[in-house]
Design a protein around this motif. Structure first.
Motif, mmCIF file in Angstrom:
data_model
loop_
_atom_site.group_PDB
_atom_site.id
_atom_site.type_symbol
_atom_site.label_atom_id
_atom_site.label_comp_id
_atom_site.label_asym_id
_atom_site.label_seq_id
_atom_site.Cartn_x
_atom_site.Cartn_y
_atom_site.Cartn_z
ATOM 1 N N ARG A 131 5.379 -2.234 -8.683
ATOM 2 C CA ARG A 131 4.060 -2.559 -8.131
ATOM 3 C C ARG A 131 3.752 -4.046 -8.254
ATOM 4 N N LEU B 299 0.839 -1.210 0.000
ATOM 5 C CA LEU B 299 0.000 0.000 0.000
ATOM 6 C C LEU B 299 0.869 1.254 0.000
ATOM 7 N N LEU B 300 1.907 1.267 0.820
ATOM 8 C CA LEU B 300 2.818 2.414 0.877
ATOM 9 C C LEU B 300 3.544 2.596 -0.446
ATOM 10 N N GLU C 57 12.442 8.473 1.762
ATOM 11 C CA GLU C 57 11.527 7.451 1.235
ATOM 12 C C GLU C 57 12.259 6.131 1.046
ATOM 13 N N THR D 285 7.455 1.781 -12.671
ATOM 14 C CA THR D 285 6.291 1.832 -11.771
ATOM 15 C C THR D 285 5.547 0.505 -11.796
ATOM 16 N N TYR E 178 2.594 1.692 -3.438
ATOM 17 C CA TYR E 178 1.656 2.211 -4.441
ATOM 18 C C TYR E 178 1.504 3.716 -4.293
ATOM 19 N N LYS E 179 1.404 4.187 -3.075
ATOM 20 C CA LYS E 179 1.255 5.623 -2.825
ATOM 21 C C LYS E 179 2.495 6.395 -3.291
ATOM 22 N N ILE E 180 3.662 5.898 -2.940
ATOM 23 C CA ILE E 180 4.906 6.583 -3.305
ATOM 24 C C ILE E 180 5.124 6.578 -4.812
ATOM 25 N N THR E 181 4.785 5.483 -5.484
ATOM 26 C CA THR E 181 5.032 5.406 -6.932
ATOM 27 C C THR E 181 4.038 6.237 -7.744
ATOM 28 N N GLN E 182 3.011 6.764 -7.116
ATOM 29 C CA GLN E 182 2.090 7.651 -7.832
ATOM 30 C C GLN E 182 2.801 8.896 -8.361
ATOM 31 N N LYS E 183 3.882 9.277 -7.718
ATOM 32 C CA LYS E 183 4.608 10.485 -8.141
ATOM 33 C C LYS E 183 5.741 10.193 -9.131
#
Length: 118
Positions: free
Chosen positions: A40, A18-19, A93, A36, A21-26
């Motif tokens: 994932r 979950l973490l 990160e 990415t 996925y959030k970090i790779t959004q950027k």
């Protein structure tokens, strides 16, 4: 019913995913089908293989799926280091992700040894 949710390593790998996925959004948009996606998929493979292995009929099969999860965790460990080196994630990160994936890897290895050695 063999419940994968009872394993602390599954819980930690799920939270890690979950973490991640959030970090790779950027990450840059041009990496959506590259780094990415690879990160994932490898990350998601960890809790997925724990769940699938636990649903199998034998400890031998569970051990096999834990081994696959461990390989995926090693892949993720490298890919987050690469992500840091190309400046997609910062040092903070990286340290956060790296410490969590190393912990998951250790837990997987310990569980794999326990299952394998009976």
């Amino acid at each position: 019913m063999r419940n994968f949710r009872n394993y602390e390593v599954w819980k930690k790998s799920h939270q890690f995913t979950l973490l991640l996925y959030k970090i790779t959004q950027k990450f840059p948009k041009e990496e959506v089908f590259g780094l990415t996606s690879q990160l994932r998929r490898a990350s998601l493979s960890i809790p997925t293989n724990i769940a699938e292995g636990k649903a199998r009929n034998s400890e031998k099969e569970f051990s096999h799926f834990l081994n696959i999860a461990s390989g995926s965790a090693a892949e993720v460990e490298y890919l987050i280091e690469f992500s840091k080196d190309v400046k997609y994630i910062d040092d903070d990160e990286f340290l956060k992700l790296n410490s969590k994936i190393v912990e998951v890897r250790k837990m997987l290895n310990a569980l794999h040894s326990k299952i394998k050695n009976g």
